[in-house]
Motif scaffolding. Structure first.
Motif, PDB file in Angstrom:
ATOM      1  N   UNK A  52     -17.569  43.303 -45.458  1.00  0.00           N
ATOM      2  CA  UNK A  52     -16.966  44.553 -45.905  1.00  0.00           C
ATOM      3  C   UNK A  52     -18.048  45.565 -46.241  1.00  0.00           C
ATOM      4  N   UNK A  53     -19.038  45.083 -46.949  1.00  0.00           N
ATOM      5  CA  UNK A  53     -20.118  45.961 -47.394  1.00  0.00           C
ATOM      6  C   UNK A  53     -20.814  46.608 -46.199  1.00  0.00           C
ATOM      7  N   UNK A  54     -21.117  45.778 -45.193  1.00  0.00           N
ATOM      8  CA  UNK A  54     -21.820  46.285 -44.003  1.00  0.00           C
ATOM      9  C   UNK A  54     -20.977  47.331 -43.282  1.00  0.00           C
ATOM     10  N   UNK A  55     -19.701  47.020 -43.114  1.00  0.00           N
ATOM     11  CA  UNK A  55     -18.819  47.953 -42.404  1.00  0.00           C
ATOM     12  C   UNK A  55     -18.701  49.277 -43.156  1.00  0.00           C
ATOM     13  N   UNK A  96       7.685  30.897 -37.134  1.00  0.00           N
ATOM     14  CA  UNK A  96       6.242  31.067 -36.910  1.00  0.00           C
ATOM     15  C   UNK A  96       5.855  32.542 -37.030  1.00  0.00           C
ATOM     16  N   UNK A  97       6.674  33.370 -36.407  1.00  0.00           N
ATOM     17  CA  UNK A  97       6.341  34.793 -36.382  1.00  0.00           C
ATOM     18  C   UNK A  97       6.376  35.391 -37.784  1.00  0.00           C
ATOM     19  N   UNK A  98       7.429  35.056 -38.525  1.00  0.00           N
ATOM     20  CA  UNK A  98       7.539  35.590 -39.885  1.00  0.00           C
ATOM     21  C   UNK A  98       6.341  35.159 -40.723  1.00  0.00           C
ATOM     22  N   UNK A  99       5.993  33.875 -40.604  1.00  0.00           N
ATOM     23  CA  UNK A  99       4.869  33.346 -41.397  1.00  0.00           C
ATOM     24  C   UNK A  99       3.555  34.029 -40.999  1.00  0.00           C
ATOM     25  N   UNK A 100       3.305  34.084 -39.707  1.00  0.00           N
ATOM     26  CA  UNK A 100       2.057  34.687 -39.228  1.00  0.00           C
ATOM     27  C   UNK A 100       1.982  36.164 -39.647  1.00  0.00           C
ATOM     28  N   UNK A 101       3.063  36.884 -39.404  1.00  0.00           N
ATOM     29  CA  UNK A 101       3.074  38.315 -39.729  1.00  0.00           C
ATOM     30  C   UNK A 101       2.835  38.547 -41.218  1.00  0.00           C
ATOM     31  N   UNK A 102       3.526  37.764 -42.033  1.00  0.00           N
ATOM     32  CA  UNK A 102       3.386  37.934 -43.482  1.00  0.00           C
ATOM     33  C   UNK A 102       1.947  37.663 -43.922  1.00  0.00           C
ATOM     34  N   UNK A 103       1.377  36.573 -43.414  1.00  0.00           N
ATOM     35  CA  UNK A 103       0.009  36.226 -43.820  1.00  0.00           C
ATOM     36  C   UNK A 103      -1.007  37.275 -43.373  1.00  0.00           C
ATOM     37  N   UNK A 104      -0.785  37.760 -42.165  1.00  0.00           N
ATOM     38  CA  UNK A 104      -1.730  38.773 -41.649  1.00  0.00           C
ATOM     39  C   UNK A 104      -1.631  40.071 -42.451  1.00  0.00           C
ATOM     40  N   UNK A 105      -0.431  40.451 -42.877  1.00  0.00           N
ATOM     41  CA  UNK A 105      -0.298  41.685 -43.654  1.00  0.00           C
ATOM     42  C   UNK A 105      -0.990  41.539 -45.008  1.00  0.00           C
ATOM     43  N   UNK A 106      -0.840  40.346 -45.576  1.00  0.00           N
ATOM     44  CA  UNK A 106      -1.527  40.094 -46.854  1.00  0.00           C
ATOM     45  C   UNK A 106      -3.035  40.152 -46.649  1.00  0.00           C
ATOM     46  N   UNK A 107      -3.475  39.555 -45.569  1.00  0.00           N
ATOM     47  CA  UNK A 107      -4.915  39.573 -45.294  1.00  0.00           C
ATOM     48  C   UNK A 107      -5.403  41.006 -45.053  1.00  0.00           C
ATOM     49  N   UNK A 108      -4.566  41.816 -44.457  1.00  0.00           N
ATOM     50  CA  UNK A 108      -4.949  43.218 -44.241  1.00  0.00           C
ATOM     51  C   UNK A 108      -5.146  43.921 -45.582  1.00  0.00           C
ATOM     52  N   UNK A 109      -4.246  43.614 -46.525  1.00  0.00           N
ATOM     53  CA  UNK A 109      -4.380  44.197 -47.864  1.00  0.00           C
ATOM     54  C   UNK A 109      -5.657  43.715 -48.536  1.00  0.00           C
ATOM     55  N   UNK A 110      -5.934  42.425 -48.334  1.00  0.00           N
ATOM     56  CA  UNK A 110      -7.139  41.835 -48.943  1.00  0.00           C
ATOM     57  C   UNK A 110      -8.398  42.535 -48.411  1.00  0.00           C
ATOM     58  N   UNK A 111      -8.392  42.768 -47.094  1.00  0.00           N
ATOM     59  CA  UNK A 111      -9.541  43.449 -46.483  1.00  0.00           C
ATOM     60  C   UNK A 111      -9.632  44.887 -46.961  1.00  0.00           C
ATOM     61  N   UNK A 112      -8.494  45.538 -47.093  1.00  0.00           N
ATOM     62  CA  UNK A 112      -8.489  46.916 -47.592  1.00  0.00           C
ATOM     63  C   UNK A 112      -9.128  46.945 -48.968  1.00  0.00           C
ATOM     64  N   UNK A 113      -8.727  46.000 -49.781  1.00  0.00           N
ATOM     65  CA  UNK A 113      -9.307  45.909 -51.127  1.00  0.00           C
ATOM     66  C   UNK A 113     -10.820  45.734 -51.051  1.00  0.00           C
ATOM     67  N   UNK A 114     -11.239  44.831 -50.163  1.00  0.00           N
ATOM     68  CA  UNK A 114     -12.678  44.568 -50.039  1.00  0.00           C
ATOM     69  C   UNK A 114     -13.435  45.810 -49.594  1.00  0.00           C
ATOM     70  N   UNK A 115     -12.757  46.638 -48.806  1.00  0.00           N
ATOM     71  CA  UNK A 115     -13.410  47.848 -48.275  1.00  0.00           C
ATOM     72  C   UNK A 115     -13.189  49.054 -49.182  1.00  0.00           C
ATOM     73  N   UNK A 116     -12.402  48.883 -50.243  1.00  0.00           N
ATOM     74  CA  UNK A 116     -12.105  50.014 -51.120  1.00  0.00           C
ATOM     75  C   UNK A 116     -11.144  51.006 -50.489  1.00  0.00           C
ATOM     76  N   UNK A 117     -10.303  50.499 -49.576  1.00  0.00           N
ATOM     77  CA  UNK A 117      -9.347  51.368 -48.891  1.00  0.00           C
ATOM     78  C   UNK A 117      -8.006  51.275 -49.623  1.00  0.00           C
ATOM     79  N   UNK A 118      -7.391  52.389 -49.987  1.00  0.00           N
ATOM     80  CA  UNK A 118      -6.207  52.323 -50.855  1.00  0.00           C
ATOM     81  C   UNK A 118      -4.880  52.028 -50.160  1.00  0.00           C
ATOM     82  N   UNK A 119      -4.850  52.146 -48.840  1.00  0.00           N
ATOM     83  CA  UNK A 119      -3.571  52.089 -48.143  1.00  0.00           C
ATOM     84  C   UNK A 119      -3.643  51.261 -46.866  1.00  0.00           C
TER      85      UNK A 119
END
Lengths: 268, 268, 268, 268, 268, 268
Positions: A52-55, A96-119
């Motif tokens: 995150x820091x590098x990006x 499978x789709x619901x599980x994958x989609x849900x996990x990926x959206x959470x991970x997207x939020x996690x990455x946003x947090x790591x990057x300091x992105x609010x949305x």
């Protein structure tokens, strides 16, 4: 307000090149794609070590902010459709789709947090948009609203933990696509602050909605915006109607997306 | 052209009473419902012994013709949606529904033949109307068109045998819903004469289609007509758009069906 | 203001029958055709012996007034076109036609005088209406205006003698057809009182003129009125334009005359 | 598609100067006037010795193509009007004018062939445009169509020999002026490929035609195009209507030609 | 909802005659004028002895209810204008007018209570309507709002005592005249239930307001309604604008009141 | 016609600086404010000694003409309103205000004469604009017209002496605000040449007036012009109407002034 560029428009170009170009053109921000396999941003890389820091450093080096991470496809499969319609996003059963989609959206939020992105921007999905019509099954829409509350409620709990907001983009073929469904969704989510909208005027004029009405009624829930334009093609719309089917290149379509300023959005 | 009454509007009244009333009001024809369990017309009764003869005699006795047999629900399930959306029409698997729907439509044609009625009206169905939008699965619409050709082609073969035409009613949430899809369907069916339309102007203005364009381009394929009206509700449409979801009684809808003359159809 | 009937609509019925019918329907006046050979009124009969008296008595007997004598065809040939276009009205050379037309219009005024009718309605004609466009001959319109002054000036001198006014009906294909040419004609005629208009709103909306503007600017020159309606056919006008050519029955015309109240004239 | 300049706009400047200017401004082509006596192009010079070669070389030297030869006046007199209206183009009897016009159009095609130019643009003429109205002579338009087929058929035979196409410019005061007459002309000419159109949107909006409709229905017959604009002058049109007469400078006109982008043509 | 007649339209006829006529025409209610000196209803008479009882009996005898007492003039002078503008209502100083108007409105409520009528309709007045424009005195409107709260607050206290509601009629030249000022007034009055509106669509379209918007936003505050119509006179409005001055009979006005159904109110 | 700048937009900058900037931007003229206490122009200074000469020299030194002196506030108080509404312009009684306003307007004309400026722009005022509505006092408007004739007649006598014209700016909240009142004022002033208008299109579209109509009917009375723009805010106007009250910054206003080209004025 910062003017930004959605880098997904240039997926064939390396992200750093796109940033360089954007900065050169005077843009102040970028919105980055977050779906699996896109060449601009890999969520796992961001969350690993100093990723995150590098990006952030690279992008900041061009004087750019990251306005949002965008993940439309993986949000879509949380509410469907399932089956072959979304096999290109995630092959598997409905579950499978619901599980994958849900996990990926959470991970997207996690990455946003790591990057300091609010949305995080994206779609919530819709199993069968045809249910807007109350026949042959009048409870179809209400059923989908219930699923929305359950599945996205859990996802938004995680967003809350990461301090990130989700901005759904109202759009035909989504559970939330007009002023009424947007207001209803805020109510269904109990007014929680993680839930809001990515305001995209082209998607609204598509259906004959006056974009200012969306702003007037949802203004404090608009967390991000797309400067996209669309044209109601006057000489076609009387034949194909407002929701023409088929390829974007088909000449007879009554609606087509356009470069900002060349469509029907009243930018002034 | 004869002015008729669709008796399904009065399912709580005995058919003979409805015919009496219609004749008294000056109507010249009736359109009869044909779906399973409706109290006005039982396909099996019609096809048994002198059933058709008796029914035709009763109706003719009031000076009325039968303009068409209508079977929208059982046509719908030939192309879907399946699952709970259509369990109210036929409970069962996708295959069960297709089989049942197809057989019932053929039986409707058989009964029309027995009664000397030239046209069956109805819907062809649509598995997921959201596929009008080419994302997330750009081949979705074409797949449904292929199924339309296969399944309805077989049904129309039987219609041809019975000398009866099918008049699909273009409508939102159907595979054929605008001028473009109507023209395309004629082409997909190889121009066969059993395939045509039940022209219902309300369903077209719904989507901002100019009804005269439908007539101009499909005129010799219009086999039947519904004098239905609909209103684009000006003070709502800018909020709910052209395809509002939800109950017909919801006050905020941008479109609602109206009594002929009180809506937006240009009857003059 | 009296509501009247133009009897020329019923040339296949004897005048007295038409008067009887008109009176029965509550009309208060009739406008009578005056062109040669029409079965309702023969100018020579009227001017012979007690002809006028007898006719006036018959019509008065039904409680009807004569609002005007109408002579459109014989007025037309005063300014043309000549040649085969008007051989149906008067076969002969240009000079023959001008002479015949002028004499017949004077005789119409004479008969109006004999009948106590204050107004003659009609057309002034136009040799080549295409001259509204200033190419290939920019002086064409001015030449026709000069002929209008000369030929109609002489005719109106006679009208003045008989105490009768002429009411030209502005119409496409006439020298006077819009607000500008109407105002110009008043000026060209030096404001003489024998010159005025038969206000027919259908002929004006034809060309996208707002009928109230004609009334506002020419009001004291409107000597008679036709309650005729016309429809700008919305789904055709974008193809055939405002001045479609061809037969009135052609379905594709962008303009057609209609029964009052069914067209585009704002009667309210 | 190449962007060109119609040099006839600058007849007071030597052709080479105009070409130089056009090339300097980035134009890629020129359309040259071909009527008798114009200072830019003399058909006889082109057809004499190496005339064509020299001209083509000069123009090519500026990097310009010749998109078309234009001959509106001499095409006009093939179908009229005759008499003083067209004495400025060719003084003489009706027969003289037809003969001269026909020969000049053929010679224009011959010169186009010599210069390697694929298209001649122009007008076909119209003896009396007022015949669009079916009174007083209902067969007038059909008579003119017959003359069109005869006279232009012979001219187009020669075009075919020279391998050149004719592009008529639909326009008020021409036999072909809207979508209906354009379609009809293709049919009258038996679909021959030498017959097509110079698409000029200003001439179409003039009459309230939607320019896209012309493109949709005649697209493979559009051989050349003029980027001309026109304005429906809102505050005047309600008084003067769509076909105002008189000088272009008259302030009260309801329609006037404008510089592209300042009129009512929807360029986007 | 009951359909009623405002008897003030027939002040030259005795009230009982008007009631008889109204009942005969099928009306279900009457609205009675309450201003001083009107021949239909004298507040003092009503409040004296069995006055209310007698009046109620007479009206009830015709099967009619009293929907409201109307007192526009005496409400007007509570907020002005003062001086000669309202000398016709009450001659005197500003203070005299305020006192008289306030007392009369209270008495109107008292009489309504005595008659069992739930609503008083009227105007609140406006000292200088020109203050809608924030120059030359930007605080003018706020000053008037303060006076509204003070003076009408006291009046409404009395209405509360009598259990009667006041329904102000939004109208040009009143302090409350559009959706914004109506919402603001509810807020200024602290949401008290005595304060609401007499919905009169003609007064709203006058100013280009969409009447449905008023209903949507103020619906539970609409206590009474006038079925009045008004016409935006298209051929005048472009000259006189939306708020033409002068006499109602002046032909050039861009707005005039009309009989219901003949104006611009969308009754359907 | 010269393009100028109204320097009152930059009252916080020294006049010479503003002239320098205007000249640098290519402006050809300036309009100077004349009201008391403005920092750009002091009427007394201009009229003292060589004041006018010096000012004219400075401005001419930048290649600029003075198109007009503007005095809106001091013109306003000639006809009112009086009281607190105009205490910011001149504190005092009604008589004081009339006297002061009249004298200042005369002095403005005197200064214009001294500077060789042909026109003074401004407002005439309006005691109570609400009188446009003929109730509660139907003679209110006529009374104000009489005062206009008396007071401004005397002022214009002085303008005549100085050879200067007055250009009133039609505007809501002024006695002259639309085409009708403008025509009426010319008539009331007996056609005297000192009386004319400052054409400001934004003030006219405000009220739904077509600006071209003003030009067509008053053209030789337009002595000056403001290139001001205004926007009818479509999503608000249906709630607030055409004459919204309140602050210019209020988001819900149905009308707001805009930079030229961004509003609803049809500049093309």
């Amino acid at each position: 307000m910062k003017i930004g560029l959605f880098t997904a428009t240039f997926l064939d170009t390396r992200l750093e090149e796109v940033c360089k170009m954007a900065a050169g053109l005077g843009y102040q921000a970028v919105e980055l794609p977050a779906f699996s396999g896109n060449p601009h941003l890999d969520l796992d890389e961001v969350l690993k070590g100093s990723g995150a820091k590098a990006l952030a450093k690279m992008i900041g080096g061009y004087g750019l902010a990251i306005s949002a991470l965008a993940n439309h496809p993986e949000g879509q499969i949380v509410l469907g459709p399932y089956g072959k319609d979304t096999d290109g996003i995630c092959k598997g059963s409905k579950e499978d789709k619901i599980k994958f989609g849900s996990e990926r959206m959470v991970k997207t939020a996690q990455a946003a947090n790591a990057l300091g992105v609010p949305v995080v921007t994206g779609f919530v999905g819709c199993e069968n948009f045809g249910r807007f019509f109350p026949w042959p099954y009048s409870k179809g829409w209400a059923d989908m609203e219930q699923e929305f509350v359950e599945r996205w409620g859990k996802i938004l709990d995680k967003f809350a933990e990461y301090g990130v907001k989700f901005a759904h983009e109202p759009h035909p073929n989504q559970l939330i696509y007009d002023v009424d469904t947007a207001l209803r969704s805020v109510q269904l989510m109990g007014g929680r602050k993680e839930w809001g909208f990515n305001f995209d005027p082209a998607n609204l004029i598509y259906l004959d909605i006056q974009v200012e009405r969306f702003i007037d009624e949802l203004k404090d829930r608009i967390y991000h915006m797309h400067a996209k334009d669309g044209e109601v093609v006057e000489h076609n719309v009387k034949r194909s109607g407002r929701i023409p089917q088929g390829d974007w290149q088909r000449l007879g379509r009554g609606f087509r997306f356009r470069i900002p300023g060349w469509g029907s959005v009243p930018w002034k």
